[in-house]
Design an enzyme around this catalytic site. Structure first.
Site, PDB file in Angstrom:
ATOM      1  N   ASP A  67       0.822  -1.212   0.000  1.00  0.00           N
ATOM      2  CA  ASP A  67       0.000   0.000   0.000  1.00  0.00           C
ATOM      3  C   ASP A  67       0.858   1.264   0.000  1.00  0.00           C
ATOM      4  OD1 ASP A  67       0.986  -0.422   2.564  1.00  0.00           O
ATOM      5  OD2 ASP A  67      -0.967  -0.684   3.491  1.00  0.00           O
ATOM      6  N   ASN A 136      -7.657  -2.502  14.281  1.00  0.00           N
ATOM      7  CA  ASN A 136      -9.058  -2.692  13.875  1.00  0.00           C
ATOM      8  C   ASN A 136      -9.219  -3.866  12.913  1.00  0.00           C
ATOM      9  OD1 ASN A 136      -8.025  -1.749  11.480  1.00  0.00           O
ATOM     10  ND2 ASN A 136      -9.357   0.045  11.317  1.00  0.00           N
ATOM     11  N   HIS A 138      -7.415  -4.452  10.152  1.00  0.00           N
ATOM     12  CA  HIS A 138      -7.087  -4.248   8.736  1.00  0.00           C
ATOM     13  C   HIS A 138      -5.803  -4.969   8.346  1.00  0.00           C
ATOM     14  CE1 HIS A 138      -4.759  -0.222   9.546  1.00  0.00           C
ATOM     15  NE2 HIS A 138      -3.886  -1.150   9.293  1.00  0.00           N
ATOM     16  N   GLU A 143      -9.645  -1.485   5.276  1.00  0.00           N
ATOM     17  CA  GLU A 143     -10.323  -1.173   6.527  1.00  0.00           C
ATOM     18  C   GLU A 143     -11.581  -2.037   6.677  1.00  0.00           C
ATOM     19  OE1 GLU A 143      -8.618   0.413   8.471  1.00  0.00           O
ATOM     20  OE2 GLU A 143      -7.972   2.392   7.840  1.00  0.00           O
TER      21      GLU A 143
HETATM   22  C1  GLP Z   1      -0.284   0.149   8.811  1.00  0.00           C
HETATM   23  C2  GLP Z   1      -0.080  -0.641   7.497  1.00  0.00           C
HETATM   24  C3  GLP Z   1      -0.383  -2.106   7.680  1.00  0.00           C
HETATM   25  C4  GLP Z   1       0.176  -2.544   9.020  1.00  0.00           C
HETATM   26  C5  GLP Z   1      -0.623  -1.917  10.126  1.00  0.00           C
HETATM   27  C6  GLP Z   1      -0.092  -2.208  11.527  1.00  0.00           C
HETATM   28  O1  GLP Z   1      -1.072   1.256   8.719  1.00  0.00           O
HETATM   29  N1  GLP Z   1      -0.807  -0.155   6.368  1.00  0.00           N
HETATM   30  O2  GLP Z   1       0.185  -2.851   6.603  1.00  0.00           O
HETATM   31  O3  GLP Z   1       0.087  -3.942   9.151  1.00  0.00           O
HETATM   32  O4  GLP Z   1      -0.845  -0.546   9.900  1.00  0.00           O
HETATM   33  O5  GLP Z   1       1.060  -1.473  11.799  1.00  0.00           O
HETATM   34  P1  GLP Z   1       2.041  -1.820  13.005  1.00  0.00           P
HETATM   35  O6  GLP Z   1       2.738  -3.069  12.610  1.00  0.00           O
HETATM   36  O7  GLP Z   1       2.972  -0.656  13.124  1.00  0.00           O
HETATM   37  O8  GLP Z   1       1.186  -2.008  14.212  1.00  0.00           O
END
Ligand code: GLP
EC number: 3.5.99.6
Length: 266
Positions: A67, A136, A138, A143
């Site tokens: 992304d 959440n 995702h 989302e």
């Molecule tokens: C981000 C990314 C995701 C990631 C998630 C969790 O916004 N788009 O790919 O898995 O949020 O992030 P973290 O690993 O820092 O908790």
């Protein structure tokens, strides 16, 4: 789904990295799916160390990020172009021209999304997709209520995601409101999935993903549809799992042929 519960975040990274390294050893030009966020950093650090020690060759490895924020220039330190270069491409020594990130700065975002899907197809798909999970539920930036059939497209970030990611920006309002993200359908097309989660903030989402109903309210529950999904957790992220003892028992009794890294399992 194979669920592995380990005592520490460091072991989560090491074990998931062993799985990724195995894929690369079997196919030197493997196509990796890359995730940003803090969760996979230990994987990338472990892989970089393997490369440094001469145990892993990655010169032909190809990669596609999940992304990108809309509206950040690739030179912005928080753009995923920049983050992937800093945390993956450079430390591992991947060939930059083989590492792809959706073009969130494109004038025509729909065309950029379609082009990204075409690039993944042209590479014959992703061999192993690395994933984290949002609080959440995702994955990527899919989302809650994202379609299980979705492809790469523009999404509006949930307020909780923007709040969670505000720590990376100078001010909360600097977090972009939109993104380009591979869809759940795109992610499910990868031949193998490896999701890592650590810390108690992820425990509820992890429980919903593994043991909750298949529901777009928890986009990560899409992993239940995939025949080769590995989920590696620390104790804190696994704290809400009802069948935790069963997952531990299964991992301790894995037949040798199912082990992805002989000598690196308990
Ligand atoms: C981000 C990314 C995701 C990631 C998630 C969790 O916004 N788009 O790919 O898995 O949020 O992030 P973290 O690993 O820092 O908790």
């Amino acid at each position: 789904m194979q669920v592995v519960i380990l005592p520490s975040a460091a072991e989560v990274g090491r074990t998931a990295a062993a799985k990724i390294a195995q894929v690369i050893e079997r196919r030197p030009d493997a196509v990796l799916g890359l995730a940003t966020g803090s969760s996979p950093l230990a994987i990338y650090a472990d892989l970089a160390e393997r490369v440094r020690q001469g145990r892993l060759r990655v010169g032909a490895v190809r990669a596609f990020a999940l992304d990108e924020y809309v509206g950040l220039a690739p030179s912005h330190p928080q753009s995923y172009h920049h983050v992937i270069r800093r945390t993956v491409t450079e430390p591992l020594g991947l060939s930059p021209e083989l590492v792809h990130v959706p073009d969130g700065a494109a004038a025509d975002l729909e065309a950029a999304a379609a082009d990204y899907e075409a690039q993944i197809r042209a590479a014959s798909g992703v061999d192993v997709q690395i994933l984290g999970i949002g609080a959440n539920g995702h994955i990527g930036f899919n989302e809650p209520t994202s379609s299980f059939a979705s492809r790469t497209r523009i999404k509006t970030l949930a307020p909780r995601t923007r709040a969670d990611n505000a720590r990376f920006f100078d001010a909360a309002e600097d977090v972009p409101t939109h993104c380009l993200t591979q869809g759940l359908g795109t992610i499910l097309d990868a031949r193998e999935l490896v999701l890592v989660a650590t810390g108690e903030a992820k425990a509820e989402a992890v429980h919903a993903m593994i043991e909750g109903p298949l529901s777009s309210m928890c986009p990560a529950s899409a992993l239940q549809l995939h025949p080769h999904a590995l989920v590696v957790l620390d104790e804190a992220a696994a704290a809400r799992l009802e069948l935790a003892d069963y997952y531990r028992y299964t991992y301790e009794n894995l037949p040798a042929w199912q082990r992805f890294a002989p000598g690196e399992h308990p």
